[in-house]
Design a protein around this motif. Structure first.
Motif, PDB file in Angstrom:
ATOM      1  N   LYS A 417       0.807  -1.315   0.025  1.00  0.00           N
ATOM      2  CA  LYS A 417      -0.040  -0.036  -0.041  1.00  0.00           C
ATOM      3  C   LYS A 417       0.830   1.326  -0.084  1.00  0.00           C
ATOM      4  CE  LYS A 417      -0.723  -0.460   5.129  1.00  0.00           C
ATOM      5  NZ  LYS A 417      -1.978  -0.438   6.089  1.00  0.00           N
ATOM      6  N   ASN A 418       2.070   1.101   0.093  1.00  0.00           N
ATOM      7  CA  ASN A 418       2.946   2.210   0.303  1.00  0.00           C
ATOM      8  C   ASN A 418       3.753   2.322  -1.171  1.00  0.00           C
ATOM      9  OD1 ASN A 418       4.781  -0.059   0.448  1.00  0.00           O
ATOM     10  ND2 ASN A 418       6.157   1.128   1.899  1.00  0.00           N
ATOM     11  N   TYR A 419       3.295   1.927  -2.013  1.00  0.00           N
ATOM     12  CA  TYR A 419       3.714   1.579  -3.443  1.00  0.00           C
ATOM     13  C   TYR A 419       4.081   3.181  -3.921  1.00  0.00           C
ATOM     14  CZ  TYR A 419       4.957   1.043  -8.176  1.00  0.00           C
ATOM     15  OH  TYR A 419       5.660   0.985  -9.511  1.00  0.00           O
ATOM     16  N   GLN A 420       5.083   3.434  -4.410  1.00  0.00           N
ATOM     17  CA  GLN A 420       5.548   4.580  -5.120  1.00  0.00           C
ATOM     18  C   GLN A 420       6.310   4.520  -6.410  1.00  0.00           C
ATOM     19  OE1 GLN A 420       7.576   8.612  -3.469  1.00  0.00           O
ATOM     20  NE2 GLN A 420       9.105   7.544  -4.511  1.00  0.00           N
ATOM     21  N   ARG A 421       5.815   4.878  -7.461  1.00  0.00           N
ATOM     22  CA  ARG A 421       6.536   4.654  -8.835  1.00  0.00           C
ATOM     23  C   ARG A 421       7.813   5.277  -8.825  1.00  0.00           C
ATOM     24  NH1 ARG A 421       4.365   2.254 -12.991  1.00  0.00           N
ATOM     25  NH2 ARG A 421       2.499   2.791 -12.218  1.00  0.00           N
ATOM     26  N   GLN A 422       8.565   4.466  -9.023  1.00  0.00           N
ATOM     27  CA  GLN A 422      10.083   5.030  -8.968  1.00  0.00           C
ATOM     28  C   GLN A 422      10.583   6.122 -10.034  1.00  0.00           C
ATOM     29  OE1 GLN A 422       9.273   1.821  -9.680  1.00  0.00           O
ATOM     30  NE2 GLN A 422       9.780   2.330 -11.907  1.00  0.00           N
ATOM     31  N   LEU A 423      11.596   6.775  -9.956  1.00  0.00           N
ATOM     32  CA  LEU A 423      12.138   7.586 -11.034  1.00  0.00           C
ATOM     33  C   LEU A 423      13.165   6.474 -11.716  1.00  0.00           C
ATOM     34  CD1 LEU A 423      13.503  10.791  -9.370  1.00  0.00           C
ATOM     35  CD2 LEU A 423      11.408  10.353 -10.599  1.00  0.00           C
ATOM     36  N   VAL A 424      13.537   6.647 -13.090  1.00  0.00           N
ATOM     37  CA  VAL A 424      14.270   5.791 -13.697  1.00  0.00           C
ATOM     38  C   VAL A 424      15.359   6.345 -13.923  1.00  0.00           C
ATOM     39  CG1 VAL A 424      11.931   4.421 -14.418  1.00  0.00           C
ATOM     40  CG2 VAL A 424      12.999   6.316 -15.808  1.00  0.00           C
ATOM     41  N   ASN A 425      16.279   5.394 -14.826  1.00  0.00           N
ATOM     42  CA  ASN A 425      17.582   5.927 -15.368  1.00  0.00           C
ATOM     43  C   ASN A 425      18.475   6.238 -14.280  1.00  0.00           C
ATOM     44  OD1 ASN A 425      19.426   7.398 -17.233  1.00  0.00           O
ATOM     45  ND2 ASN A 425      17.653   6.850 -18.796  1.00  0.00           N
ATOM     46  N   LEU A 426      19.247   7.366 -14.522  1.00  0.00           N
ATOM     47  CA  LEU A 426      20.220   7.820 -13.708  1.00  0.00           C
ATOM     48  C   LEU A 426      19.589   8.329 -12.334  1.00  0.00           C
ATOM     49  CD1 LEU A 426      22.413  10.025 -16.231  1.00  0.00           C
ATOM     50  CD2 LEU A 426      22.801   7.585 -15.606  1.00  0.00           C
ATOM     51  N   TYR A 427      18.282   8.617 -12.379  1.00  0.00           N
ATOM     52  CA  TYR A 427      17.631   9.318 -11.464  1.00  0.00           C
ATOM     53  C   TYR A 427      17.174   8.534 -10.337  1.00  0.00           C
ATOM     54  CZ  TYR A 427      18.641  12.713 -14.860  1.00  0.00           C
ATOM     55  OH  TYR A 427      19.229  13.397 -15.678  1.00  0.00           O
ATOM     56  N   TYR A 428      17.110   7.121 -10.424  1.00  0.00           N
ATOM     57  CA  TYR A 428      16.593   6.107  -9.373  1.00  0.00           C
ATOM     58  C   TYR A 428      17.101   6.452  -7.920  1.00  0.00           C
ATOM     59  CZ  TYR A 428      15.247   2.052  -6.775  1.00  0.00           C
ATOM     60  OH  TYR A 428      14.993   1.242  -6.036  1.00  0.00           O
ATOM     61  N   PRO A 429      18.291   6.829  -7.791  1.00  0.00           N
ATOM     62  CA  PRO A 429      18.580   7.141  -6.393  1.00  0.00           C
ATOM     63  C   PRO A 429      18.029   8.292  -5.686  1.00  0.00           C
ATOM     64  CG  PRO A 429      20.387   6.746  -7.605  1.00  0.00           C
ATOM     65  CD  PRO A 429      19.674   6.848  -8.601  1.00  0.00           C
ATOM     66  N   PHE A 430      17.305   9.234  -6.386  1.00  0.00           N
ATOM     67  CA  PHE A 430      16.610  10.759  -5.891  1.00  0.00           C
ATOM     68  C   PHE A 430      14.983  10.003  -5.826  1.00  0.00           C
ATOM     69  CE2 PHE A 430      20.101  12.186  -8.591  1.00  0.00           C
ATOM     70  CZ  PHE A 430      20.628  12.737  -7.691  1.00  0.00           C
ATOM     71  N   GLY A 431      14.760   8.815  -6.388  1.00  0.00           N
ATOM     72  CA  GLY A 431      13.404   8.618  -6.119  1.00  0.00           C
ATOM     73  C   GLY A 431      13.258   7.056  -6.074  1.00  0.00           C
ATOM     74  N   PRO A 432      13.762   6.376  -5.232  1.00  0.00           N
ATOM     75  CA  PRO A 432      13.547   4.850  -5.233  1.00  0.00           C
ATOM     76  C   PRO A 432      12.243   4.286  -4.951  1.00  0.00           C
ATOM     77  CG  PRO A 432      14.735   5.408  -3.414  1.00  0.00           C
ATOM     78  CD  PRO A 432      14.363   6.695  -3.958  1.00  0.00           C
ATOM     79  N   LEU A 433      12.248   2.903  -5.241  1.00  0.00           N
ATOM     80  CA  LEU A 433      11.119   2.132  -4.783  1.00  0.00           C
ATOM     81  C   LEU A 433      10.847   2.263  -3.283  1.00  0.00           C
ATOM     82  CD1 LEU A 433      11.834  -1.076  -6.754  1.00  0.00           C
ATOM     83  CD2 LEU A 433       9.837   0.354  -7.149  1.00  0.00           C
ATOM     84  N   HIS A 434       9.701   2.187  -2.815  1.00  0.00           N
ATOM     85  CA  HIS A 434       9.345   1.935  -1.368  1.00  0.00           C
ATOM     86  C   HIS A 434       9.375   0.477  -1.006  1.00  0.00           C
ATOM     87  CE1 HIS A 434       7.549   6.066  -0.822  1.00  0.00           C
ATOM     88  NE2 HIS A 434       8.895   6.220  -0.838  1.00  0.00           N
ATOM     89  N   GLU A 435      10.175  -0.011  -0.107  1.00  0.00           N
ATOM     90  CA  GLU A 435       9.969  -1.398   0.256  1.00  0.00           C
ATOM     91  C   GLU A 435       8.525  -1.699   0.723  1.00  0.00           C
ATOM     92  OE1 GLU A 435      11.578  -4.413   3.847  1.00  0.00           O
ATOM     93  OE2 GLU A 435      13.200  -3.381   2.613  1.00  0.00           O
ATOM     94  N   PRO A 436       8.065  -2.622   0.142  1.00  0.00           N
ATOM     95  CA  PRO A 436       6.533  -2.819   0.672  1.00  0.00           C
ATOM     96  C   PRO A 436       6.610  -3.153   1.982  1.00  0.00           C
ATOM     97  CG  PRO A 436       6.832  -4.062  -1.419  1.00  0.00           C
ATOM     98  CD  PRO A 436       8.311  -3.740  -0.970  1.00  0.00           C
ATOM     99  N   GLU A 437       5.613  -2.345   2.922  1.00  0.00           N
ATOM    100  CA  GLU A 437       5.660  -3.100   4.281  1.00  0.00           C
ATOM    101  C   GLU A 437       5.163  -4.354   4.323  1.00  0.00           C
ATOM    102  OE1 GLU A 437       1.647  -2.423   3.070  1.00  0.00           O
ATOM    103  OE2 GLU A 437       3.365  -0.887   2.618  1.00  0.00           O
ATOM    104  N   SER A 438       4.648  -4.852   3.380  1.00  0.00           N
ATOM    105  CA  SER A 438       3.991  -6.189   3.704  1.00  0.00           C
ATOM    106  C   SER A 438       4.900  -7.222   3.158  1.00  0.00           C
ATOM    107  CB  SER A 438       2.646  -6.569   2.479  1.00  0.00           C
ATOM    108  OG  SER A 438       2.961  -5.798   1.278  1.00  0.00           O
ATOM    109  N   TRP A 439       5.458  -7.295   1.862  1.00  0.00           N
ATOM    110  CA  TRP A 439       6.276  -8.142   1.337  1.00  0.00           C
ATOM    111  C   TRP A 439       7.753  -8.035   2.057  1.00  0.00           C
ATOM    112  CZ3 TRP A 439       4.215 -12.184  -0.731  1.00  0.00           C
ATOM    113  CH2 TRP A 439       2.977 -11.985  -1.519  1.00  0.00           C
ATOM    114  N   GLY A 440       8.050  -6.792   2.221  1.00  0.00           N
ATOM    115  CA  GLY A 440       9.403  -6.466   2.727  1.00  0.00           C
ATOM    116  C   GLY A 440       9.791  -6.867   4.311  1.00  0.00           C
TER     117      GLY A 440
END
Length: 891
Positions: A417-440
């Motif tokens: 439920k905390n999913y956030q679409r990530q930034l892509v390419n070189l910019y992933y570190p500035f907007g990474p995935l959120h570890e799912p509170e459920s699966w993670g």
């Protein structure tokens, strides 16, 4: 936006640089941006602000109505222009519009000493007092239509000594004239309300396209809330969803659901070359996919209610059910779409605190449909015997895995439920995935892949936890059943691209025509399209339209670069987008940002104008043509925002006004539904329009080890052609080529990049490179061969198909055939850098020929091979990294 080509060897810790595009040169901070200061750029002095406040003692906040001609730029101070506003000027606005115009204006909100909270803003309908009322009004800051088409409202805040530009839109009906009056009501929590009187004088002729044709009117802000193509229609090449009880049928695939609402059986009807749909299916999974909760060493018996379906034909069907065991309840929601998407959401709740050993989902793949794997830190290629993976979203851009064969596979993406679409390419570190509170589950979760009971099990687990009473745990999974469609051989062999990297286009049509291209891609950073992702600037639209019209007279289609991820600072709507906080402009380190594209700093223009909360993106330096000496800057945008709507509104406008023949997308940041809408717009407004997509190789330390086609797989049903090559190592194995480069397992064809790729290996997949990009060898000679031998009419049978009638006796070489009635083309390639020898093993009965009636030749193809006759029974010598195209004909 092609960036630097960085090639990575088999060992990802060993970095090999092969710079084809000088990205560092592109980012020199010396260019003129072309955007000078405006009357809104000059801040008032401290003394001037003090004088203003003394004129209005006790006023806790101010409103400054302002026209669209002067977008508010300063957020940390008042512009000098406002200092002499009278009491009447603070609370009244008047403007002029034409009938049919989408009219916008702004009100600056300023808090001199105290922050404002929970600010409510409303623009009331405007009336002429004679029974005519303009009801289509909005405040972009406080309300809108989401990218999913859902109305929403936002709560606004304002810090002390800051300015909040409030932007308003009014759709004037075409048959209205005269003066229309309304009110803007602004009410911060605990503060008195302020009313701004609004008067719009409507006169003149009906404006074209609501004013969209003129960027200075800012009428295109209406696109932020567009609902274009929000319907249940399907796109070309697919069939509608059919459902009989719990069995769902789509193009080339069937899905049967268990009581849990998960797939009980998945069948593929695609042949092993993805060229035919067969009457008999093959199973992809070996047993039902299961959602499991274990406790005290045992799997709980989750009792399921009956599935309840809600059909949304022709595009999809949805279902719900509930699973229970004692104090645990699992609410299941699912959907299946016509493209092969299966969405699954399992919300777990407990009536009291309950300790569990694990919550997991198990997907048992048939061994023959688990040949290849891509994702979870494994680049594309043959599947390992076992694989273990743990969540680490800061260092690894990974949350999904695809496993399959060419004619049937499954991708699984894990979300919470905390999913956030990530930034892509070189910019992933500035907007990474959120570890799912459920699966993670606090780094307890992961994925194990292993062989079990003659199947390959994909087990996504979350580990031990205590389910707390009153809390919800959302275990979402998205499945994609591949391939998505049949390979379109007309597109594969007859769509021939001219795609140039230079700034000018004066010779583009001539060169495309002379060399046999029939589609031109107009990249950004061009004299007719200068600004990234903003092809509708007033300055370039006439030239761009003239170019497209000229190409059409030559029978050549023109497509344009158009994607989401970044936006040029030359977009006039930038200031409104910035006024929406972090909704569209992605917040970041601002001037402190350093990336591969901005290694030495950030252009000072961004600091002087945006100041903070941004991530600098692409920098284009014009070296010739109309914009020589100028630079275009871009900033990163937020995925899953109303920018998606703006993108779609712009696409619809270009289809109608410019007659574009499609778009070229580059490392896009769209969701699947927006991509569906994109395809619908093109098909409805410009039948025959195409979409091709380029992606840089994300499997590196900059992009955090993501597999590109995994990342964009849910876009692939709507793509016509791939261009997968930048930062690719074409010396990788053939299984890597098949999964990561060719597009074949997903029902697509592709093209190569880096210096034209390897044409001999490319032909094993029926792919070549593009004309015009950098210094690659031109593909026109391969195109001529295709035409001479009518390759698009032949059946492609790839080396990956164990039923191929022609095989080599050397596993360092590969052979694919293109089979006709009386003629067969053999594409043969050496996958090493050393000379290889091989003999062809031919099943003449399967080929439809007899050995004695066949003559073989290697036809001459310029820059590819010298022509000669051969005896097909003899040993063939292949130079390192090269190969042959051999033609067999009946005598």
């Amino acid at each position: 936006m092609l960036i630097t080509s960085v090639v990575y060897g088999q060992n990802k810790d060993k970095l090999l640089h092969a710079i084809d595009v000088d990205a560092i040169r592109e980012t020199k901070l010396t260019g003129y941006i072309g955007l000078g200061p405006t009357i809104m750029s000059k801040p008032a002095t401290t003394q001037q602000v003090s004088t203003l406040l003394k004129r209005f003692p006790g006023k806790t906040y101010f409103t400054f109505p302002e026209s669209r001609e002067n977008p508010i730029r300063l957020l940390d101070s008042l512009p000098e222009k406002w200092i002499n506003y009278t009491s009447e000027a603070l609370t009244s606005f008047s403007g002029s519009a034409q009938p049919g115009e989408y009219y916008v204006f702004q009100v600056g909100l300023y808090a001199p000493s105290q922050s404002l909270k929970n600010i409510k803003v409303r623009l009331k309908p405007l009336s002429n007092g004679k029974g005519q009322t303009i009801n289509d009004v909005t405040c972009f800051n406080s309300e809108g239509i989401s990218f999913k088409g859902e109305p929403y409202k936002k709560t606004l805040q304002l810090d002390a000594k800051a300015v909040l530009p409030l932007w308003f839109g009014i759709q004037v009906p075409e048959d209205f004239k005269g003066t229309y009056k309304g009110l803007v009501e602004i009410t911060p929590e605990g503060k008195p309300a302020t009313t701004v009187q609004v008067s719009i004088n409507v006169n003149g002729s009906i404006i074209a396209n609501h004013g969209y044709n003129d960027e200075t009117k800012l009428s295109r802000l209406d696109w932020l809330n567009t609902k274009v193509a929000l319907d249940n229609g399907i796109t070309n090449g697919f069939r509608q969803v059919d459902r009989a009880q719990n069995k769902i049928s789509i193009l080339g695939r069937t899905i049967k659901l268990s009581e849990q609402g998960l797939p009980l059986d998945i069948q593929t009807y695609f042949d092993k070359n993805n060229e035919l749909i067969l009457p008999k299916g093959e199973p992809i999974i070996a047993a039902p996919i299961q959602f499991i909760i274990s406790q005290n060493g045992k799997d709980l018996n989750l009792k399921a209610n009956h599935l309840k379906f809600e059909d949304h034909f022709p595009a999809s069907t949805h279902w719900t059910t509930t699973l229970t065991n004692g104090d645990i309840t699992v609410t299941v929601k699912g959907r299946a779409d016509y493209d092969g998407f299966i969405g699954y959401s399992a919300t777990v709740t407990a009536s009291k605190d309950v300790a569990v050993d694990d919550i997991r989902i198990e997907t048992p793949m048939r061994t023959e449909k688990a040949t290849y794997m891509m994702g979870l830190d494994k680049d594309g290629g043959f599947s390992p015997k076992e694989w273990k993976w743990k969540w680490n979203v800061l260092e690894k851009h990974q949350d999904e895995v695809w496993m399959g064969a060419v004619n049937g596979g499954l991708k699984i993406k894990l979300k919470g439920k905390n999913y956030q679409r990530q930034l892509v390419n070189l910019y992933y570190p500035f907007g990474p995935l959120h570890e799912p509170e459920s699966w993670g589950n606090g780094n307890k979760g992961g994925v194990d892949i292993y062989e079990e009971n003659k199947a390959v099990m994909i087990k996504a687990y979350s580990g031990k936890r205590i389910l707390k009473k009153g809390e919800t745990y959302q275990f979402d999974a998205e499945f994609l059943v591949t391939p998505f469609k049949l390979i379109n051989k007309d597109i594969q062999f007859n769509d021939r691209y001219y795609h140039s990297d230079i700034d000018t286009t004066s010779n583009t049509i001539r060169l495309a025509e002379e060399h046999g291209a029939n589609i031109i891609n107009i990249h950004h950073k061009k004299d007719i399209y200068p600004f990234l992702d903003y092809p509708f600037a007033n300055d370039n639209v006439p030239d761009l339209k003239a170019f497209i019209d000229s190409s059409h007279t030559k029978g050549i289609k023109t497509k344009i670069y158009y994607t989401t991820r970044e936006i040029s600072v030359n977009a006039p709507e930038l200031w409104t987008m910035r006024a929406l906080g972090d909704e569209i402009i992605y917040p970041g380190p601002g001037m402190a940002t350093r990336t591969l594209v901005n290694p030495n700093g950030v252009h000072p223009w961004l600091g002087q104008n945006l100041k903070k909360d941004f991530i600098p993106g692409w920098v284009a330096t014009f070296t010739s043509g109309k914009y020589k000496g100028r630079q275009d800057l871009a900033v990163l945008t937020r995925p899953d925002s109303r920018l998606n709507n703006f993108f779609l509104g712009g696409l619809e406008w270009m289809c109608k006004e410019l007659n574009i023949d499609g778009i070229y997308m580059d490392d896009l940041a769209l969701d699947r539904e927006t991509m569906q809408r994109t395809r619908k717009i093109l098909e409805r407004e410009r039948p025959g329009a195409k979409i091709d997509m380029h992606t840089w190789n994300h499997y590196n330390k900059y992009a955090k080890w993501a597999s590109s086609l995994n990342l964009y797989m849910d876009m692939l049903p709507y793509i016509d052609h791939l261009w997968v090559g930048e930062a690719r190592d074409y010396n990788r194995s053939s299984d890597y080529w098949l999964i990561e480069v060719s597009g074949v397992p997903f029902g697509l064809s592709s093209q190569m990049l880096n210096k034209g790729g390897n044409p001999w290996r490319g032909m094993v997949f029926g792919i070549t490179n593009r004309l015009g990009w950098f210094k690659a060898k031109t593909p026109e000679h391969i195109w001529k061969f295709w035409d001479d031998y009518h390759i698009e009419k032949k059946q492609m049978i790839g080396f990956w198909n164990n039923e191929i009638p022609v095989k080599t006796d050397n596993d360092k070489t590969e052979a694919t055939i293109f089979k006709g009635k009386d003629e067969v083309i053999i594409a043969l390639a050496n996958w090493t850098s050393e000379t290889q020898k091989c003999k062809l093993k031919i099943d003449w009965n399967a080929l439809g020929f007899s050995a004695h009636e066949v003559k073989a030749e290697i036809p001459e193809i310029i820059e590819f091979q010298e022509g000669r006759k051969i005896d097909i029974r003899d040993e063939i010598t292949l130079e390192g990294e090269k190969g042959f195209l051999i033609v067999l004909k009946k005598k």
